[in-house]
Design a protein around this motif. Structure first.
Motif, PDB file in Angstrom:
ATOM      1  N   LEU A 195      67.157  -2.686  15.508  1.00  0.00           N
ATOM      2  CA  LEU A 195      68.236  -2.970  16.367  1.00  0.00           C
ATOM      3  C   LEU A 195      68.604  -4.407  16.255  1.00  0.00           C
ATOM      4  N   CYS A 196      67.365  -5.312  16.264  1.00  0.00           N
ATOM      5  CA  CYS A 196      67.932  -6.852  16.298  1.00  0.00           C
ATOM      6  C   CYS A 196      67.316  -7.209  14.891  1.00  0.00           C
ATOM      7  N   ALA A 197      68.204  -7.123  14.006  1.00  0.00           N
ATOM      8  CA  ALA A 197      67.764  -7.096  12.435  1.00  0.00           C
ATOM      9  C   ALA A 197      67.868  -8.568  11.851  1.00  0.00           C
ATOM     10  N   ALA A 198      68.811  -9.332  12.089  1.00  0.00           N
ATOM     11  CA  ALA A 198      69.004 -10.567  11.558  1.00  0.00           C
ATOM     12  C   ALA A 198      67.775 -11.313  11.339  1.00  0.00           C
ATOM     13  N   PRO A 199      67.282 -12.120  10.345  1.00  0.00           N
ATOM     14  CA  PRO A 199      67.831 -12.269   9.048  1.00  0.00           C
ATOM     15  C   PRO A 199      67.658 -10.818   8.145  1.00  0.00           C
ATOM     16  N   GLY A 200      66.595 -10.201   8.571  1.00  0.00           N
ATOM     17  CA  GLY A 200      66.293  -9.007   7.773  1.00  0.00           C
ATOM     18  C   GLY A 200      64.906  -8.819   7.302  1.00  0.00           C
ATOM     19  N   GLY A 201      64.000  -9.678   8.012  1.00  0.00           N
ATOM     20  CA  GLY A 201      62.599  -9.322   7.491  1.00  0.00           C
ATOM     21  C   GLY A 201      61.978  -7.880   7.756  1.00  0.00           C
ATOM     22  N   LYS A 202      62.293  -7.409   9.040  1.00  0.00           N
ATOM     23  CA  LYS A 202      61.726  -6.153   9.456  1.00  0.00           C
ATOM     24  C   LYS A 202      62.607  -4.977   8.578  1.00  0.00           C
ATOM     25  N   SER A 203      63.970  -5.258   8.620  1.00  0.00           N
ATOM     26  CA  SER A 203      64.615  -4.361   7.887  1.00  0.00           C
ATOM     27  C   SER A 203      64.363  -3.875   6.255  1.00  0.00           C
ATOM     28  N   ASN A 249      70.773  -3.275  12.460  1.00  0.00           N
ATOM     29  CA  ASN A 249      72.087  -3.735  13.266  1.00  0.00           C
ATOM     30  C   ASN A 249      71.737  -5.253  13.894  1.00  0.00           C
ATOM     31  N   GLU A 250      72.909  -6.027  13.910  1.00  0.00           N
ATOM     32  CA  GLU A 250      72.764  -7.411  14.420  1.00  0.00           C
ATOM     33  C   GLU A 250      73.877  -7.402  15.346  1.00  0.00           C
ATOM     34  N   VAL A 251      73.483  -8.020  16.838  1.00  0.00           N
ATOM     35  CA  VAL A 251      74.713  -7.912  17.712  1.00  0.00           C
ATOM     36  C   VAL A 251      75.399  -9.375  17.540  1.00  0.00           C
ATOM     37  N   THR A 277      77.591 -14.265  14.098  1.00  0.00           N
ATOM     38  CA  THR A 277      77.304 -15.137  13.080  1.00  0.00           C
ATOM     39  C   THR A 277      76.142 -14.860  12.101  1.00  0.00           C
ATOM     40  N   ARG A 278      75.316 -14.074  12.784  1.00  0.00           N
ATOM     41  CA  ARG A 278      74.230 -13.724  11.974  1.00  0.00           C
ATOM     42  C   ARG A 278      74.244 -12.513  11.073  1.00  0.00           C
ATOM     43  N   VAL A 279      75.320 -11.709  11.124  1.00  0.00           N
ATOM     44  CA  VAL A 279      75.377 -10.744  10.337  1.00  0.00           C
ATOM     45  C   VAL A 279      75.709 -10.660   8.859  1.00  0.00           C
ATOM     46  N   ALA A 318      62.668  -2.572  17.764  1.00  0.00           N
ATOM     47  CA  ALA A 318      63.352  -3.515  18.812  1.00  0.00           C
ATOM     48  C   ALA A 318      62.424  -4.930  18.487  1.00  0.00           C
ATOM     49  N   ASP A 319      62.679  -5.573  17.500  1.00  0.00           N
ATOM     50  CA  ASP A 319      62.098  -6.790  17.383  1.00  0.00           C
ATOM     51  C   ASP A 319      62.970  -7.821  18.321  1.00  0.00           C
ATOM     52  N   ALA A 320      62.590  -7.924  19.534  1.00  0.00           N
ATOM     53  CA  ALA A 320      63.428  -8.388  20.561  1.00  0.00           C
ATOM     54  C   ALA A 320      63.502  -9.887  20.630  1.00  0.00           C
TER      55      ALA A 320
HETATM   56  N1  SAM Z   1      63.900  -8.578  13.283  1.00  0.00           N
HETATM   57  C1  SAM Z   1      64.439  -9.757  12.604  1.00  0.00           C
HETATM   58  C2  SAM Z   1      63.574  -9.990  11.369  1.00  0.00           C
HETATM   59  O1  SAM Z   1      62.448  -9.475  11.209  1.00  0.00           O
HETATM   60  O2  SAM Z   1      64.002 -10.654  10.486  1.00  0.00           O
HETATM   61  C3  SAM Z   1      64.083 -10.862  13.416  1.00  0.00           C
HETATM   62  C4  SAM Z   1      64.850 -10.544  14.830  1.00  0.00           C
HETATM   63  S1  SAM Z   1      65.121 -11.904  15.969  1.00  0.00           S
HETATM   64  C5  SAM Z   1      63.283 -12.024  16.415  1.00  0.00           C
HETATM   65  C6  SAM Z   1      66.045 -11.245  17.237  1.00  0.00           C
HETATM   66  C7  SAM Z   1      67.182 -10.966  16.810  1.00  0.00           C
HETATM   67  O3  SAM Z   1      67.862 -10.662  18.079  1.00  0.00           O
HETATM   68  C8  SAM Z   1      68.169 -12.149  16.402  1.00  0.00           C
HETATM   69  O4  SAM Z   1      68.564 -11.908  15.267  1.00  0.00           O
HETATM   70  C9  SAM Z   1      68.982 -12.228  17.690  1.00  0.00           C
HETATM   71  O5  SAM Z   1      70.391 -12.669  17.108  1.00  0.00           O
HETATM   72  C10 SAM Z   1      69.162 -10.793  18.101  1.00  0.00           C
HETATM   73  N2  SAM Z   1      69.544 -10.754  19.532  1.00  0.00           N
HETATM   74  C11 SAM Z   1      69.977 -12.009  20.476  1.00  0.00           C
HETATM   75  N3  SAM Z   1      70.335 -11.481  21.629  1.00  0.00           N
HETATM   76  C12 SAM Z   1      70.218  -9.945  21.531  1.00  0.00           C
HETATM   77  C13 SAM Z   1      70.569  -8.950  22.513  1.00  0.00           C
HETATM   78  N4  SAM Z   1      71.257  -9.179  23.679  1.00  0.00           N
HETATM   79  N5  SAM Z   1      70.580  -7.624  22.095  1.00  0.00           N
HETATM   80  C14 SAM Z   1      70.284  -7.612  20.532  1.00  0.00           C
HETATM   81  N6  SAM Z   1      69.898  -8.228  19.940  1.00  0.00           N
HETATM   82  C15 SAM Z   1      70.015  -9.685  20.208  1.00  0.00           C
END
Ligand code: SAM
Length: 458
Positions: free
Chosen positions: A112-120, A136-138, A141-143, A180-182
């Motif tokens: 769900l919170c994927a940018a920059p893509g490590g977990k994906s 997915n990335e909300v 600019t990070r997509v 969800a890597d929040a």
């Molecule tokens: N999972 C990513 C990885 O392993 O590369 C790192 C994710 S980072 C901890 C959290 C991500 O959540 C960021 O990319 C951020 O832009 C995104 N984010 C910020 N606000 C959010 C929201 N309200 N809902 C979902 N994602 C959000």
């Protein structure tokens, strides 16, 4: 290193596994841990890499520590997606997925919170080829960086979306696994990024905690009954970790999923949440070789979100017979892929996830899907960069192997002194890893490395 925030230190006093003296000491030591995870599609063994590794990460099948931080920018293999530079603790996601999900089955997985893509990229390496990963990335600019990293990883079973978590409510009961890597207050990365210390505050921890609850509440309807939710942060604050687990168990219908810590995982701390006794797993840099991290898993019990019947409004546009005659011989195991047209491009996706693309198309903003192979013009494929970096190219496509200096010139889109032997579209490789396309013409060689991705330094 600036001083660690005193309110953070005092808030951690009663947290399991926190040992103030060694915690402060490890932050003050300035020690930096660098680690990578290799791409099993592209690299058979770490010997293929340009640098030495310094041992395996105990909880990861493809993760390695490095003795020092090399210059990744000047390593052609980095640009070819041969590995991903990832913090070691977060690779524990592999163990969580293996212990909680049936990874040999065809799963639908949402990161769900994927940018920059490590977990994906890690999830993609774990799931079966017939599974689908929606990354997915909300934040718009990070997509782009997410798409770039997914493209480099080269797999065809990934769809990149740019949606708010609540948009996934349109896909009720759709996913077998949601990660969800929040977004969090980030204290776990203070050793790597000391400047972040100045931005930390108790208020921000509270804000993050509320946002984490909102994100989870918004996305949970998209999880199947019996599906697995994996929640993680890089924060030490209980408000963002164990207390979120307690909140989840209080207001949603989840069951806790304990993990078994292996003997070769010493230093990982199991914590138990105060109210619902949910187990969570904490990583402290003074106890393991990695940064601060928290992870916990849950199984959804309720069936209240029965999948809505999905009427696929969109129709796939199929390539013409002539286009297929051009493209099919260039795709490895072509019979396992579904080909469709998106504008003028021909996209390849594994057969059994092609329908997911149609379903997602009707409700999500799709940034990228499968592998864009290219466009057929006058019976010739004008290949896309995605195709070069994918697992799909057959051996009948001509290729050349470059030495390191020429590979770097290629990645700078500069002249790399190749003669014009050979003809037409050709893959450029370094240590057997593909970097991109060139086109060899009678009197010159055109470099098709994407302009936006080129190395800028000399
Ligand atoms: N999972 C990513 C990885 O392993 O590369 C790192 C994710 S980072 C901890 C959290 C991500 O959540 C960021 O990319 C951020 O832009 C995104 N984010 C910020 N606000 C959010 C929201 N309200 N809902 C979902 N994602 C959000």
């Amino acid at each position: 290193m600036p001083q660690l925030p005193p309110p953070l230190l005092s808030s951690l006093q009663s947290v399991t596994g926190y040992d103030e003296e060694s915690f402060i000491e490890v932050h003050e030591s300035g020690e930096q841990v660098t680690s990578i995870r290799i791409n099993p599609y592209k690299i058979e063994s770490p010997q293929q890499l340009k640098f030495q590794t310094a041992g395996k990460i105990p909880w990861s099948s493809c993760g390695y520590y490095l003795p020092e931080r090399p210059s990744f920018t000047t390593d052609p293999l980095f640009h070819g997606g041969a590995y991903y530079v990832q913090e070691a603790s977060s690779m524990f996601l592999e163990e969580v997925v293996k212990q909680t999900c049936a990874i040999t089955k065809a799963l639908k997985v949402l990161d769900l919170c994927a940018a920059p893509g490590g977990k994906s990229t890690l999830l993609q390496s774990l799931i079966s080829p017939g599974s689908l990963l929606v990354s997915n990335e909300v934040i718009k600019t990070r997509v782009n960086i997410l798409s770039e990293n997914i493209t480099k990883w080269g797999a065809a079973n990934v769809i990149v979306t740019n949606n708010d978590p609540k948009d996934f409510q349109k896909l009720k009961g759709y996913f077998d696994v949601i990660v969800a890597d929040a977004p969090c207050s980030g204290s776990g990365l203070f050793r790597k990024d000391p400047d972040a210390i100045h931005e930390w505050s108790i208020d921000n921890v509270q804000l993050c905690s509320q946002r984490q609850q909102r994100i989870l509440a918004d996305v949970l309807p998209a999880l199947k009954q019996g599906g697995v939710l994996i929640y993680s942060t890089c924060s030490y604050s209980a408000e963002e970790d164990e207390q979120i687990c307690d909140w989840l168990l209080s207001v949603t219908d989840q069951h806790i999923v304990p993990l078994t810590l292996q003997l070769n995982h010493p230093g990982i701390v199991e914590t138990i949440s105060a109210k619902h006794k949910a187990p969570g797993y904490r990583f402290y840099p003074d106890k393991i070789k990695g940064e601060g991290f928290f992870i916990a898993a849950f199984r959804k019990e309720s069936a209240d979100d029965s999948p809505t019947s999905r009427q696929v409004k969109n129709k796939v546009q199929l390539p013409s017979k002539d286009e297929l005659a051009v493209i099919l011989p260039l795709i490895k195991n072509a019979d396992r892929f579904s080909l469709c047209k998106w504008m003028n491009d021909i996209i390849a996706m594994p057969e059994n996830v092609a329908e997911d693309l149609l379903i997602l198309q009707s409700s999500m903003y799709i940034k990228k899907a499968g592998v864009k192979t290219g466009t057929v013009v006058r019976n010739e494929l004008i290949p896309d960069h995605e195709f070069a970096l994918s697992e799909l190219t057959t051996a009948i496509i001509p290729s050349i192997e470059l030495d390191e200096a020429s590979a770097l010139q290629y990645l700078r889109r500069a002249d790399f002194g190749l003669g014009t032997t050979g003809k037409g579209w050709t893959l450029v490789k370094f240590r057997q890893v593909t970097l991109g396309w060139i086109k060899i013409l009678p009197n010159r060689v055109n470099n098709y490395y994407p302009k936006d991705w080129r190395i800028l330094n000399k």
